[in-house]
Write a protein that holds these residues in place. Structure first.
Motif, mmCIF file in Angstrom:
data_model
loop_
_atom_site.group_PDB
_atom_site.id
_atom_site.type_symbol
_atom_site.label_atom_id
_atom_site.label_comp_id
_atom_site.label_asym_id
_atom_site.label_seq_id
_atom_site.Cartn_x
_atom_site.Cartn_y
_atom_site.Cartn_z
ATOM 1 N N ASP A 341 33.689 31.260 34.533
ATOM 2 C CA ASP A 341 32.645 31.580 35.509
ATOM 3 C C ASP A 341 33.055 32.771 36.362
ATOM 4 O O ASP A 341 33.412 32.646 37.529
ATOM 5 C CB ASP A 341 32.318 30.369 36.383
ATOM 6 N N PHE A 342 33.000 33.952 35.745
ATOM 7 C CA PHE A 342 33.352 35.179 36.454
ATOM 8 C C PHE A 342 32.372 35.466 37.591
ATOM 9 O O PHE A 342 32.750 36.044 38.619
ATOM 10 C CB PHE A 342 33.377 36.349 35.480
ATOM 11 N N ASP A 343 31.109 35.106 37.411
ATOM 12 C CA ASP A 343 30.115 35.295 38.465
ATOM 13 C C ASP A 343 30.557 34.581 39.739
ATOM 14 O O ASP A 343 30.596 35.171 40.829
ATOM 15 C CB ASP A 343 28.767 34.764 37.978
ATOM 16 N N ALA A 344 30.914 33.310 39.615
ATOM 17 C CA ALA A 344 31.335 32.542 40.782
ATOM 18 C C ALA A 344 32.614 33.095 41.401
ATOM 19 O O ALA A 344 32.828 32.983 42.619
ATOM 20 C CB ALA A 344 31.529 31.079 40.389
ATOM 21 N N ALA A 345 33.459 33.708 40.579
ATOM 22 C CA ALA A 345 34.751 34.186 41.065
ATOM 23 C C ALA A 345 34.639 35.389 41.986
ATOM 24 O O ALA A 345 35.498 35.586 42.864
ATOM 25 C CB ALA A 345 35.658 34.524 39.885
ATOM 26 N N VAL A 346 33.596 36.223 41.809
ATOM 27 C CA VAL A 346 33.566 37.488 42.567
ATOM 28 C C VAL A 346 32.300 37.694 43.391
ATOM 29 O O VAL A 346 32.194 38.676 44.117
ATOM 30 C CB VAL A 346 33.749 38.702 41.616
ATOM 31 N N ARG A 347 31.339 36.786 43.340
ATOM 32 C CA ARG A 347 30.115 36.980 44.119
ATOM 33 C C ARG A 347 30.350 36.660 45.591
ATOM 34 O O ARG A 347 31.262 35.903 45.955
ATOM 35 C CB ARG A 347 28.994 36.113 43.557
ATOM 36 N N TYR A 359 35.795 42.989 46.669
ATOM 37 C CA TYR A 359 35.886 43.140 45.223
ATOM 38 C C TYR A 359 34.992 44.263 44.694
ATOM 39 O O TYR A 359 34.993 44.536 43.496
ATOM 40 C CB TYR A 359 35.492 41.835 44.530
ATOM 41 N N ASP A 360 34.245 44.901 45.562
ATOM 42 C CA ASP A 360 33.258 45.905 45.181
ATOM 43 C C ASP A 360 33.898 47.289 45.162
ATOM 44 O O ASP A 360 34.360 47.785 46.197
ATOM 45 C CB ASP A 360 32.095 45.866 46.171
ATOM 46 N N GLU A 361 33.908 47.910 43.998
ATOM 47 C CA GLU A 361 34.508 49.243 43.846
ATOM 48 C C GLU A 361 33.736 50.300 44.614
ATOM 49 O O GLU A 361 34.259 51.377 44.910
ATOM 50 C CB GLU A 361 34.569 49.583 42.350
ATOM 51 N N PRO A 369 40.764 46.605 42.047
ATOM 52 C CA PRO A 369 41.868 45.837 41.457
ATOM 53 C C PRO A 369 41.922 44.396 41.944
ATOM 54 O O PRO A 369 42.239 43.483 41.161
ATOM 55 C CB PRO A 369 43.105 46.637 41.878
ATOM 56 N N ALA A 370 41.584 44.170 43.215
ATOM 57 C CA ALA A 370 41.560 42.790 43.726
ATOM 58 C C ALA A 370 40.484 41.977 43.024
ATOM 59 O O ALA A 370 40.667 40.788 42.731
ATOM 60 C CB ALA A 370 41.333 42.793 45.234
ATOM 61 N N GLY A 371 39.348 42.606 42.749
ATOM 62 C CA GLY A 371 38.286 41.915 42.024
ATOM 63 C C GLY A 371 38.691 41.574 40.608
ATOM 64 O O GLY A 371 38.390 40.479 40.100
ATOM 65 N N TYR A 372 39.376 42.510 39.948
ATOM 66 C CA TYR A 372 39.840 42.225 38.589
ATOM 67 C C TYR A 372 40.886 41.113 38.582
ATOM 68 O O TYR A 372 40.940 40.299 37.654
ATOM 69 C CB TYR A 372 40.369 43.502 37.934
ATOM 70 N N ARG A 373 41.706 41.064 39.615
ATOM 71 C CA ARG A 373 42.661 39.959 39.711
ATOM 72 C C ARG A 373 41.913 38.635 39.857
ATOM 73 O O ARG A 373 42.304 37.613 39.261
ATOM 74 C CB ARG A 373 43.605 40.169 40.896
ATOM 75 N N ALA A 374 40.824 38.645 40.631
ATOM 76 C CA ALA A 374 40.045 37.419 40.813
ATOM 77 C C ALA A 374 39.451 36.932 39.489
ATOM 78 O O ALA A 374 39.393 35.725 39.225
ATOM 79 C CB ALA A 374 38.948 37.646 41.844
ATOM 80 N N LEU A 375 39.000 37.872 38.634
ATOM 81 C CA LEU A 375 38.507 37.472 37.320
ATOM 82 C C LEU A 375 39.615 36.814 36.508
ATOM 83 O O LEU A 375 39.415 35.751 35.903
ATOM 84 C CB LEU A 375 37.959 38.680 36.559
#
Length: 388
Positions: A341-347, A359-361, A369-375
């Motif tokens: 659930d990548f949606d839930a991880a970064v929304r 997490y928004d570039e 990079p923090a957002g990619y770590r969250a995925l």
């Protein structure tokens, strides 16, 4: 390592290494790339998938980059080793084909960067060449033959890979691979150049840290602008599935994370979006069927937010509604072997149509990079345990 792509004009090697109908004539190309598992031997893949002429490679070496760093022009002195093809130093890659080198005894540790240097005496006689534009890694170009040079002082730099499409590592320990099939979010737009902090890189680091998954290789097959259903910048996911998934070595799992470009290049009407949702879900099912026929488990990742993106978000919210419908299918249809659930991880929990600000570039679509770590952190490692 990377999926081969057609090189757009702006991504060709910089002058003077590109001339009309000829690239990299009497030139040395030095590139670094990272492997995910360690081993005792390796071999290289070179692709001419999109070349307009044969690709004659005169000589190739593998070496260790200075400091083990990505994107550097210097190698550790004395570390360069010649690569052969059927026992020969040179090879000609036919149009549309790839070649695999002879195995080379070259011990390498997990998460290590390697330097691959190639000399093309004659260059490739075409304006159509194969590359991976979104390398997020600096390559170095120099006139003449410098495959054994300890440094390429004064070389021209470019942040693209050319021709090199894979580094395969052989280990005495049994291992398997996971392919991450996706678009620019998997290719790493918004990640750090020479930082190796895309979400597949972060997933690889997590796998390495646990004994049960330490021998799982991660093969990033993300391509910028990719769509599942239709060709765009390059072949669709359906069209490149055999080459970028089935033809890879040792694949046991596939993470499928794409579809946002399909939704957002379709008209922003209720009818058009309903059609593309149905077509996408049918395509996902086709990918699962084809993967299962080869014993590959498929994990589907939900599509991440696009709210506020200038090109993709529409005032009436049709595309985001379609994204939510696709995500509901991924979560509930029961077709996939597991759901990430990548949606839930970064929304943003206060505005689920949008990415969390951290997490928004900046374009409200791609990640920091923090957002990619969250995925990567949202992927349960037990999905890759040997018992599965």
């Amino acid at each position: 390592m990377s999926a081969p792509q057609l090189t757009e004009p702006d991504n060709l090697p910089p002058a003077p290494f590109t001339r009309a109908g000829l690239v990299l004539a009497d030139a040395t190309l030095r590139q670094t790339a990272r492997v995910t598992i360690g081993g005792d031997r390796l071999r290289l893949r070179f692709s001419n998938a999109f070349g307009g002429a044969v690709l004659p490679i005169t000589a190739v070496t593998v070496a260790r980059p200075v400091g083990g760093r990505a994107g550097v022009a210097a190698i550790e002195p004395g570390s360069a080793r010649p690569v052969t093809f059927h026992g020969r130093a040179s090879v000609v890659v036919p149009v549309g084909a790839q070649v695999v080198s002879d195995p080379l005894d070259f011990p390498v540790g997990p998460e290590a960067n390697l330097t691959v240097t190639a000399h093309l005496a004659d260059g490739q006689a075409s304006d159509l060449v194969t590359s991976h534009p979104g390398s997020r890694t600096t390559s170095h170009l120099a006139a003449g033959d410098h495959v054994d040079a300890d440094d390429l002082t004064g070389a021209t730099t470019t942040d693209h890979w050319y021709f090199l499409s894979g580094i395969e590592v052989w280990s005495r320990r049994a291992g398997s691979a996971v392919v991450t099939l996706g678009d620019s979010l998997t290719d790493g737009r918004g990640s750090t150049t020479n930082g190796n902090d895309r979400w597949p890189d972060r997933l690889s680091a997590r796998l390495r840290a646990h004994p049960a998954t330490a021998d799982v290789a991660v093969l990033n097959q993300g391509t910028g602008g990719n769509r599942v259903l239709s060709d765009g910048i390059g072949p669709s996911a359906l069209a490149r599935f055999d080459r970028d998934v089935l033809a890879q070595s040792g694949v046991a799992w596939l993470v499928l994370f794409e579809g946002i470009n399909d939704l957002c290049t379709a008209h922003a009407t209720a009818a058009a979006q309903e059609q593309v949702v149905n077509d996408l879900c049918a395509a996902y099912e086709q990918i699962v069927v084809r993967a299962h026929a080869h014993g590959i488990a498929v994990y589907g990742a939900t599509l991440t937010p696009l709210g506020g993106n200038e090109a993709y978000d529409d005032p009436d919210g049709h595309r985001d509604a379609a994204r939510q419908a696709v995500n509901e299918w991924i979560r509930a249809a029961g077709v996939l072997d597991a759901v990430l659930d990548f949606d839930a991880a970064v929304r943003d929990p206060h505005d689920p149509r949008r990415l969390l600000a951290a997490y928004d570039e900046g374009d409200h679509l791609h990640l920091t990079p923090a957002g990619y770590r969250a995925l990567a952190d949202a992927v349960p490692l037990e999905l890759f345990a040997p018992s599965r």
